[in-house]
Design an enzyme around this catalytic site. Structure first.
Site, mmCIF file in Angstrom:
data_model
loop_
_atom_site.group_PDB
_atom_site.id
_atom_site.type_symbol
_atom_site.label_atom_id
_atom_site.label_comp_id
_atom_site.label_asym_id
_atom_site.label_seq_id
_atom_site.Cartn_x
_atom_site.Cartn_y
_atom_site.Cartn_z
ATOM 1 N N LYS A 75 6.276 -11.142 -34.258
ATOM 2 C CA LYS A 75 5.297 -10.537 -33.355
ATOM 3 C C LYS A 75 4.354 -9.664 -34.172
ATOM 4 C CE LYS A 75 5.137 -7.870 -29.016
ATOM 5 N NZ LYS A 75 5.953 -7.232 -27.962
ATOM 6 N N SER A 150 5.205 -8.627 -23.224
ATOM 7 C CA SER A 150 4.089 -8.715 -24.142
ATOM 8 C C SER A 150 4.325 -9.659 -25.321
ATOM 9 C CB SER A 150 3.775 -7.317 -24.682
ATOM 10 O OG SER A 150 4.865 -6.832 -25.456
ATOM 11 N N SER A 174 9.548 -6.827 -22.517
ATOM 12 C CA SER A 174 8.620 -7.651 -23.302
ATOM 13 C C SER A 174 9.265 -8.739 -24.153
ATOM 14 C CB SER A 174 7.758 -6.766 -24.203
ATOM 15 O OG SER A 174 6.800 -6.087 -23.438
#
Length: 483
Positions: A75, A150, A174
């Site tokens: 990420k 997210s 997330s």
């Protein structure tokens, strides 16, 4: 479907080289990225160089870690030395960290092959990856829908098999919510189990880094690799890390599972409720005892979170001012430069949360909002403590719905926030939570089952998740367009 163990065996048996595996995955990324858009930055040269080192190790007859030569995605809020780290924000579009995060350093040291940095909601604020300052990632099961957020880029990359495993971060759901939307396994560890050093902070008392995999075992192997004490993170727990693979058993005899009553109320899609109830029947068939548990303060999780998280974010994001790093707008005065830089660099949702947090921390409202939210957070934790006196693991849906259409909720922040209704209380209590696939709706979209454990009981989550996974075949299904 390719697992870590399968690829490891191919490497050890010299059926494939690490460079061949890396090349295959990089080619797959090139083929699928125009549609899925999981990545913000690709690192093919680094991946091939790392794979080459693994092949040299094999040639020397050295033993390999399970993750050596395994393609992994990160990420893009994890600092990677020499590789852009943007947090999907325009304010950091030119930022290349001078240091490596603890978790990514551990993966490099073990020989993992980093294929790229994945898309996210800007600064990890969002539930759909639509808040990215660069592009929207698509859900591999239906390209017109969101992958969740997210960590949507990481979840989509694993679902589309653009990598074997990936790292995400989870502040209010997330990792688990995109895992649910994309039909993969995602785990948020106990707060403090994994070092946050080098994770760009959103809400420091809630953030935690965790793994995505297509199987429970892959997630367990990746957690094993990144967990552990780090003196560079003051919230890191100094405890021995068990071998999580030893807990992957198939019988649940003697295990007590509690169903959180409050997660089956208004707003839960009927198809999601049915899938979770069928999963509970399966867990019972595997030997577990099922009982209903009440966590009455669970419903205060969402308002509590949207006071605490933005408050911490408004402090954490004060550092982006155009002086130290990131973009800088031309201006006549210092205040003007701050204003222009932040106005241009931050997206709408980030601005919304900064303003929310600044408001709740302001002198006249601090006691009424922030202090009160901290007290309610303690009450939510007490509900969980009480529940774990009578059960080992708690179960709920991961998200009230399956993946929604891109653009469907962007105009209504509150309806978007409801996507994390089931996951947020777990962060507020600092507990481990895991999402795994438990079915599909009528449109072929994945449904996620959330397992919640007591503090540091990731072992029990892996045990229950693995037993359920082995008794079902949801994890074997693949998005048709990626075949």
């Amino acid at each position: 479907m390719t697992s870590i163990r399968q690829l490891h065996q191919q490497l050890v048996n010299k059926e494939k080289t690490a460079v061949e595996i890396a090349t295959e995955f990089l080619a797959r990324i090139q083929a699928l990225e125009p549609q899925v858009k999981s990545f913000l930055h690709l690192t093919p040269d680094l991946a091939l160089a790392q794979a080459q080192k693994v092949d040299e190790k094999i040639a020397r007859g050295e033993s390999l870690h399970l993750l050596a030569g395994i393609p992994i995605a990160l990420k893009d809020n994890l600092c990677t030395k020499g590789i852009p780290t943007t947090c999907a924000s325009r304010i950091l579009e030119n930022f290349v960290p001078p240091y490596e995060s603890t978790v990514t350093q551990k993966l490099r040291d073990l020989g993992a092959v980093i294929v790229g940095k994945t898309n996210l909601d800007e600064f990890a604020m969002g539930s759909s990856t639509e808040n990215s300052g660069y592009h929207v990632t698509a859900n591999p099961w239906d390209l017109s829908r969101v992958p969740g957020g997210s960590s949507g880029g990481s979840a989509a990359a694993v679902a589309a098999q653009e990598c074997v495993v990936a790292l995400g971060s989870d502040t209010g759901g997330s990792i688990r919510q995109p895992a649910s939307f994309c039909g993969v396994v995602g785990l948020k560890p106990t707060y403090g189990l994994v070092s946050r050093f080098g994770l760009v902070a959103y809400a420091s008392s809630l953030d935690q880094i965790g793994p995505f995999g297509r199987t429970v075992e892959d997630a367990a192997i990746l957690l094993q690799a990144i967990a552990g004490y780090d003196p560079q993170d003051s919230t890191s727990l100094n405890l021995p890390i068990p071998d999580y693979s030893q807990f992957l058993k198939t019988s649940l005899k003697g295990l007590k599972i509690g169903v959180i009553k409050e997660t089956f109320g208004e707003g839960l899609d009927q198809v999601v409720a049915e899938a979770v109830n069928q999963a509970l029947a399966q867990l019972k068939a595997l030997g577990a005892t099922i009982k209903e548990i009440s966590c009455p303060r669970f419903r205060y999780g969402l308002p509590t979170y949207y006071i605490i998280a933005p408050s911490e974010a408004s402090a954490n994001l004060a550092r982006y001012d155009g002086v130290k790093y990131g973009i800088r707008e031309d201006a006549d005065s210092l205040i003007d430069m701050y204003t222009k830089t932040r106005a241009k660099g931050f997206g709408a949702e980030v601005k919304r949360r900064i303003m929310l947090g600044t408001y709740t921390l302001s002198a006249g409202y601090y006691d009424a909002y922030y202090l009160k939210a901290q007290k309610v957070r303690t009450l939510i934790k007490e509900d969980f403590d009480r529940a774990f006196q009578s059960v080992d693991v708690l179960v709920s849906p991961t998200s009230p719905t399956t993946a929604f259409k891109a653009g469907e909720k962007t105009a209504d922040p509150l309806s978007m926030y409801l996507s994390d209704l089931m996951t947020i209380p777990v962060n507020l209590a600092g507990l481990p939570g895991l999402s795994l696939p438990c079915g599909f709706d009528g449109q072929g979209l994945p449904i996620g089952l959330q397992l919640v454990g007591n503090v540091l009981r990731e072992d029990q989550l892996f045990h229950v998740a693995h037993a359920y996974e082995q008794a079902t075949d949801w994890h074997k299904r693949q998005p048709s367009f990626t075949n």
